[in-house]
Design a protein around this motif. Structure first.
Motif, PDB file in Angstrom:
ATOM      1  N   THR A 324     -42.896  44.327  20.704  1.00 40.61           N
ATOM      2  CA  THR A 324     -42.829  44.675  22.133  1.00 40.61           C
ATOM      3  C   THR A 324     -42.876  46.173  22.330  1.00 40.61           C
ATOM      4  N   TYR A 325     -42.124  46.908  21.512  1.00 40.49           N
ATOM      5  CA  TYR A 325     -42.128  48.370  21.606  1.00 40.49           C
ATOM      6  C   TYR A 325     -43.525  48.926  21.374  1.00 40.49           C
ATOM      7  N   VAL A 326     -44.196  48.449  20.337  1.00 42.85           N
ATOM      8  CA  VAL A 326     -45.542  48.940  20.009  1.00 42.85           C
ATOM      9  C   VAL A 326     -46.516  48.641  21.144  1.00 42.85           C
ATOM     10  N   LYS A 327     -46.448  47.451  21.702  1.00 51.28           N
ATOM     11  CA  LYS A 327     -47.357  47.073  22.789  1.00 51.28           C
ATOM     12  C   LYS A 327     -47.108  47.909  24.039  1.00 51.28           C
ATOM     13  N   GLU A 328     -45.842  48.166  24.325  1.00 52.95           N
ATOM     14  CA  GLU A 328     -45.516  48.893  25.554  1.00 52.95           C
ATOM     15  C   GLU A 328     -45.753  50.394  25.447  1.00 52.95           C
ATOM     16  N   THR A 329     -45.662  50.937  24.242  1.00 60.86           N
ATOM     17  CA  THR A 329     -45.786  52.395  24.086  1.00 60.86           C
ATOM     18  C   THR A 329     -47.094  52.824  23.435  1.00 60.86           C
ATOM     19  N   GLY A 330     -47.748  51.921  22.726  1.00 58.33           N
ATOM     20  CA  GLY A 330     -48.935  52.303  21.966  1.00 58.33           C
ATOM     21  C   GLY A 330     -48.609  53.080  20.706  1.00 58.33           C
ATOM     22  N   ASP A 331     -47.339  53.174  20.356  1.00 60.76           N
ATOM     23  CA  ASP A 331     -46.889  53.913  19.165  1.00 60.76           C
ATOM     24  C   ASP A 331     -47.165  53.056  17.929  1.00 60.76           C
ATOM     25  N   ARG A 332     -48.105  53.489  17.108  1.00 60.12           N
ATOM     26  CA  ARG A 332     -48.484  52.717  15.924  1.00 60.12           C
ATOM     27  C   ARG A 332     -47.757  53.145  14.653  1.00 60.12           C
ATOM     28  N   LYS A 333     -46.915  54.139  14.772  1.00 58.80           N
ATOM     29  CA  LYS A 333     -46.208  54.624  13.580  1.00 58.80           C
ATOM     30  C   LYS A 333     -44.824  53.980  13.478  1.00 58.80           C
ATOM     31  N   VAL A 334     -44.797  52.670  13.663  1.00 57.89           N
ATOM     32  CA  VAL A 334     -43.567  51.893  13.578  1.00 57.89           C
ATOM     33  C   VAL A 334     -43.888  50.604  12.841  1.00 57.89           C
ATOM     34  N   SER A 335     -43.032  50.197  11.914  1.00 58.01           N
ATOM     35  CA  SER A 335     -43.290  48.979  11.159  1.00 58.01           C
ATOM     36  C   SER A 335     -41.979  48.339  10.730  1.00 58.01           C
ATOM     37  N   VAL A 336     -42.062  47.093  10.267  1.00 50.64           N
ATOM     38  CA  VAL A 336     -40.913  46.344   9.773  1.00 50.64           C
ATOM     39  C   VAL A 336     -41.112  46.099   8.286  1.00 50.64           C
ATOM     40  N   PHE A 337     -40.036  46.264   7.510  1.00 52.01           N
ATOM     41  CA  PHE A 337     -40.113  46.025   6.077  1.00 52.01           C
ATOM     42  C   PHE A 337     -38.923  45.195   5.645  1.00 52.01           C
ATOM     43  N   GLN A 338     -39.185  44.092   4.956  1.00 49.32           N
ATOM     44  CA  GLN A 338     -38.099  43.235   4.477  1.00 49.32           C
ATOM     45  C   GLN A 338     -37.610  43.707   3.125  1.00 49.32           C
ATOM     46  N   LEU A 339     -36.320  44.022   3.043  1.00 52.28           N
ATOM     47  CA  LEU A 339     -35.703  44.453   1.797  1.00 52.28           C
ATOM     48  C   LEU A 339     -35.321  43.237   0.953  1.00 52.28           C
ATOM     49  N   PRO A 340     -35.297  43.371  -0.373  1.00 56.09           N
ATOM     50  CA  PRO A 340     -34.899  42.257  -1.242  1.00 56.09           C
ATOM     51  C   PRO A 340     -33.484  41.781  -0.927  1.00 56.09           C
TER      52      PRO A 340
END
Length: 376
Positions: A324-340
């Motif tokens: 939602t944040y990426v769609k609303e802001t256009g900020d592409r320098k955000v991601s999700v990473f799953q830790l072990p």
């Protein structure tokens, strides 16, 4: 050759080649260390070096680790008072030693009398320049990022400073692997929207703008903990947000109530054990707003929401919030990473991740951040 034993005292403000780690007020006369992983770094010649601490607390004493040439050589409790601690003795006086003194324990908001300050160092050598590292990383989190349980036997269950470690910590291990400077902002039990026990005031985002705003009391106010942080002075290349674990726990904890005001708060479950839509959405909005805030103060950083060492029940909500944040802001320098996820083999004290769990998480996160840095 006779050892030169004459030691000269240097106030921190008089040392040109001093590197301070962690969020501080910028004042080094004396230097107050607030956060996990904060400290000082020096390159010093001479055979002997000491450091002068001033420590106070009512309940939770600080602990420190001392690293010589990148290797931990000492870990100790600091008792109350003002005194000198030896960092090394009888080493090769002509060789330059890299010396780091690291605060192992998180900021203790529950102990307004707790403080740790450095006044001076004394030695018989010279101070050499400390090279800047090529990257800067900021880690924002809860007890995992505070290193709670990262040291100590699996059987330990006491909530005491002894079981916190900034060294056996995925954040420090990741930063070292990437040759990066780093800062940690973390507090056990806290979350994005509320703490594990549903306290809506125990959330990291509300205090992000301040040097260390989650502390309390007139003493910490005088030390500058509530001052606005100087973001321009230290801009990270990557911000790692490891929050959500305690927000998930709030759904299975009793209602919080402020006895003085009657205010209550509770993250609720449906009868089938699923998250109530209204409440999980409140968490997502809080996560979205925090991303906006992090971006506001860190213009060029890539933001990584890293989560999962104690399970992944909040992962769908975190992914929705980031999307939602990426769609609303256009900020592409955000991601999700799953830790072990922590296992029976990697658990540490207090049923928290142990050193092995932190090492596994750091290895995975390091490789991921490498790809980000190579593309920037």
């Amino acid at each position: 050759m006779m050892e030169n034993t004459q030691l000269k005292i240097h106030a921190l403000s008089d040392i040109n080649h001093l590197k301070v780690h962690g969020r501080t007020t910028g004042n080094v006369a004396p230097l107050t260390l607030f956060w996990t992983g904060s400290g000082i770094e020096l390159n010093a010649t001479g055979s002997e070096l000491w450091i002068e601490f001033e420590v106070a607390y009512n309940h939770y004493e600080p602990w420190i680790s001392i690293l010589i040439n990148g290797v931990p050589v000492s870990r100790q409790m600091l008792t109350a008072g003002r005194y000198w601690v030896c960092l090394f003795r009888r080493m090769n006086e002509s060789a330059s030693k890299n010396v780091r003194v690291v605060k192992d324990v998180q900021a203790m908001g529950a102990d307004p009398g707790c403080s740790m300050q450095i006044h001076a160092v004394k030695g018989n050598g010279e101070f050499m320049p400390v090279p800047n590292r090529p990257y800067k990383l900021e880690f924002i989190g809860d007890s995992i990022t505070s290193g709670e349980g990262a040291i100590g036997a699996k059987a330990e269950s006491d909530w005491i400073p002894m079981w916190f470690s900034a060294i056996n910590n995925y954040s420090t291990i990741t930063a070292e692997a990437l040759n990066a400077e780093y800062r940690i902002l973390s507090q056990s039990g806290w979350g994005v929207l509320s703490s594990w026990d549903n306290n809506p005031r125990a959330n990291i985002p509300d205090y992000y703008e301040q040097v260390c705003g989650l502390l309390t009391g007139a003493k910490n106010e005088a030390l500058g903990a509530f001052e606005k942080n100087d973001f321009d002075a230290w801009q990270p290349d990557v911000v790692v947000v490891n929050l959500g674990t305690n927000d998930g726990g709030a759904f299975r904890s009793p209602e919080w109530r402020d006895e003085s005001t009657g205010e209550t708060f509770k993250q609720r479950l449906n009868e089938d054990g699923s998250y109530m839509e209204e409440d999980i959405r409140a968490f997502e909005r809080a996560a979205e707003h925090f991303l906006v805030k992090v971006r506001k103060y860190n213009n060029h950083a890539h933001i990584v929401w890293a989560y999962g060492m104690l399970g992944i029940p909040m992962m769908p909500a975190i992914c929705r919030a980031v999307d939602t944040y990426v769609k609303e802001t256009g900020d592409r320098k955000v991601s999700v990473f799953q830790l072990p996820i922590m296992t029976d083999e990697t658990v540490g004290a207090r049923n928290h991740p142990g050193l092995l769990a932190h090492q596994h998480a750091a290895k995975a996160l390091t490789e991921y951040i490498k790809t980000i840095l190579s593309e920037s």
